[in-house]
Enzyme design. Structure first.
Site, PDB file in Angstrom:
ATOM      1  N   CYS A 106      27.576-100.784  93.318  1.00  0.00           N
ATOM      2  CA  CYS A 106      26.869-100.191  94.555  1.00  0.00           C
ATOM      3  C   CYS A 106      25.396-100.677  94.278  1.00  0.00           C
ATOM      4  CB  CYS A 106      26.704 -98.530  94.217  1.00  0.00           C
ATOM      5  SG  CYS A 106      28.516 -98.152  94.471  1.00  0.00           S
ATOM      6  N   THR A 107      24.791-100.707  93.075  1.00  0.00           N
ATOM      7  CA  THR A 107      23.400-101.213  93.261  1.00  0.00           C
ATOM      8  C   THR A 107      23.322-102.657  93.566  1.00  0.00           C
ATOM      9  OG1 THR A 107      22.995 -99.508  91.228  1.00  0.00           O
ATOM     10  CG2 THR A 107      21.502-101.343  91.197  1.00  0.00           C
TER      11      THR A 107
END
Length: 167
Positions: A58-59
């Site tokens: 996600c990051t």
């Protein structure tokens, strides 16, 4: 415009299809301010559902968006990133990573908007990696839902946004 759904081994039951109106929603951003999808009519919107703040894939995906915001600006597109995290976690996440776009908390009722978009994973209690590119009139122009553990490709966003920018 080609805006096609791209899917790899994911159940699409309940996912809005290309050509449909995007379901409206209102969620709090990382500052606790209400953000309503319909308020962006007249602009393109990229709604990015992701599982959790501070997680690796996600990051990486959100940092790629952060580092390429000019692509979205050029297409007059607002980025709205949605997870089931609380607004407090999202604020810390946005500050840590320097995100200049809205992170929206689909926290309570837990995953309600992700469910409306057909990307809530009931088993894990998180949103799946789903992206919806919505045109200025509120119509879904692109949908992708990736399986767990598989990042999305920014190149596809670029292609669809370029088409929208050309009219």
């Amino acid at each position: 415009m080609t805006g096609q759904a791209a899917v790899v081994s994911v159940d699409l039951a309940g996912v809005p299809a290309v050509g449909q109106q995007a379901p409206d929603f209102t969620l709090a951003n990382q500052f606790g301010e209400p953000v309503r999808l319909a308020d962006f009519r007249g602009r393109n919107v990229v709604v990015v559902f992701y599982p959790f703040a501070f997680s690796g894939i996600c990051t990486g995906e959100l940092c790629e968006i952060r580092d390429n915001l000019a692509v979205f600006d050029h297409a007059d597109a607002e980025v709205l990133a949605v997870s089931v995290d609380s607004k407090f976690a999202l604020r810390a996440y946005a500050e840590q990573e320097g995100y200049g776009f809205s992170l929206l908390a689909d926290f309570w009722p837990h995953g309600a908007v992700a469910r409306e978009y057909g990307v809530f994973d009931e088993e894990s209690g998180m949103a799946r990696r789903g992206t919806f590119i919505i045109d200025a009139g509120g119509t879904v122009r692109y949908v992708v839902v990736n399986p767990r553990g598989q990042a999305r490709e920014l190149a596809e966003y670029r292609r669809i946004l370029a088409e929208l920018a050309q009219g």
